[in-house]
Motif scaffolding. Sequence first.
Motif, PDB file in Angstrom:
ATOM      1  N   ALA A   1      -5.297  -0.132   2.374  1.00  0.00           N
ATOM      2  CA  ALA A   1      -5.370  -0.283   0.920  1.00  0.00           C
ATOM      3  C   ALA A   1      -4.727  -1.599   0.482  1.00  0.00           C
ATOM      4  O   ALA A   1      -5.237  -2.293  -0.405  1.00  0.00           O
ATOM      5  CB  ALA A   1      -4.691   0.903   0.232  1.00  0.00           C
ATOM      6  N   ALA A   2      -3.606  -1.958   1.108  1.00  0.00           N
ATOM      7  CA  ALA A   2      -2.946  -3.226   0.777  1.00  0.00           C
ATOM      8  C   ALA A   2      -3.835  -4.418   1.127  1.00  0.00           C
ATOM      9  O   ALA A   2      -3.908  -5.391   0.382  1.00  0.00           O
ATOM     10  CB  ALA A   2      -1.615  -3.332   1.501  1.00  0.00           C
ATOM     11  N   LEU A   3      -4.532  -4.346   2.248  1.00  0.00           N
ATOM     12  CA  LEU A   3      -5.439  -5.422   2.644  1.00  0.00           C
ATOM     13  C   LEU A   3      -6.599  -5.560   1.644  1.00  0.00           C
ATOM     14  O   LEU A   3      -7.021  -6.667   1.313  1.00  0.00           O
ATOM     15  CB  LEU A   3      -5.988  -5.170   4.039  1.00  0.00           C
ATOM     16  N   LEU A   4      -7.110  -4.423   1.175  1.00  0.00           N
ATOM     17  CA  LEU A   4      -8.171  -4.468   0.174  1.00  0.00           C
ATOM     18  C   LEU A   4      -7.683  -5.164  -1.090  1.00  0.00           C
ATOM     19  O   LEU A   4      -8.404  -5.973  -1.696  1.00  0.00           O
ATOM     20  CB  LEU A   4      -8.649  -3.048  -0.150  1.00  0.00           C
ATOM     21  N   TYR A  55      -7.843   3.279  -4.840  1.00  0.00           N
ATOM     22  CA  TYR A  55      -8.981   3.465  -3.949  1.00  0.00           C
ATOM     23  C   TYR A  55      -9.082   4.938  -3.560  1.00  0.00           C
ATOM     24  O   TYR A  55      -8.086   5.657  -3.534  1.00  0.00           O
ATOM     25  CB  TYR A  55      -8.820   2.616  -2.682  1.00  0.00           C
ATOM     26  N   ASP A  56     -10.286   5.346  -3.243  1.00  0.00           N
ATOM     27  CA  ASP A  56     -10.500   6.707  -2.757  1.00  0.00           C
ATOM     28  C   ASP A  56     -10.106   6.746  -1.286  1.00  0.00           C
ATOM     29  O   ASP A  56     -10.856   6.294  -0.416  1.00  0.00           O
ATOM     30  CB  ASP A  56     -11.969   7.099  -2.942  1.00  0.00           C
ATOM     31  N   GLY A 110       0.844  -1.184   0.000  1.00  0.00           N
ATOM     32  CA  GLY A 110       0.000   0.000   0.000  1.00  0.00           C
ATOM     33  C   GLY A 110       0.884   1.239   0.000  1.00  0.00           C
ATOM     34  O   GLY A 110       1.934   1.256   0.651  1.00  0.00           O
ATOM     35  N   VAL A 111       0.460   2.242  -0.739  1.00  0.00           N
ATOM     36  CA  VAL A 111       1.275   3.454  -0.884  1.00  0.00           C
ATOM     37  C   VAL A 111       0.417   4.677  -0.583  1.00  0.00           C
ATOM     38  O   VAL A 111      -0.651   4.860  -1.170  1.00  0.00           O
ATOM     39  CB  VAL A 111       1.846   3.587  -2.312  1.00  0.00           C
TER      40      VAL A 111
END
Length: 206
Positions: free
Chosen positions: A196-199, A154-155, A12-13
């Motif tokens: 975000a990384a988990l999503l 993602y938002d 995730g960034v």
Amino acid sequence: MSAGVGATAAIGVRDHCGWAMLVAIAGGPGAPQVLRRERVSLLDDPALPDQPYHAAAGLPLDSARELIARVEQCARRSAHDALASAVHQLAQDGHDVAGIALDLGAVGAGRMTLPGELATVLSKHHYLHGAEGELYHEALVEAARCAGLAVSRYDFKELRGIAARQLGLGVVERVDGLRSQVGSPWTRDHKDAALAALLLLDGGSS
């Protein structure tokens, strides 16, 4: 701060002008594990402004376009180096990287380069921020694709709600609580990148 060898990871960034927070996550939403976290440079030339559109406002148009192009080129190189290094280190530890998750941002906001359009961007302050944000987003997307990684966006303004709906109630609190696993700092940037990384790992739609 590690998971079992062979665990699939996602990065995730949470990016900003000139730098980004990278968080690599493995495991599921019920037991996320932080593999890596680091602040990386997205602009490794100190002579260049990290807000090139702001710096270009007021310059002759040709000079403005040249300055922005130099920052774009440097951002692409810096993003590539940072992401390649993170992926390499994760691979060395035995982890396959599924992809990277980025902020949706204002996709395409202000990124106008045809004759006359750049002048419009430079003349409107709210366009400057959108253009600069998307410059770094694009550098990261290009770096990910060069590394053969999937990209999900993602938002981030709605990220906590999206995560709660798609990954289940309690996931936000679990990610917030990862401070006890990894120690400080564990800021909002770290938490957003981790969510975000988990999503992405869960296959959540971007």
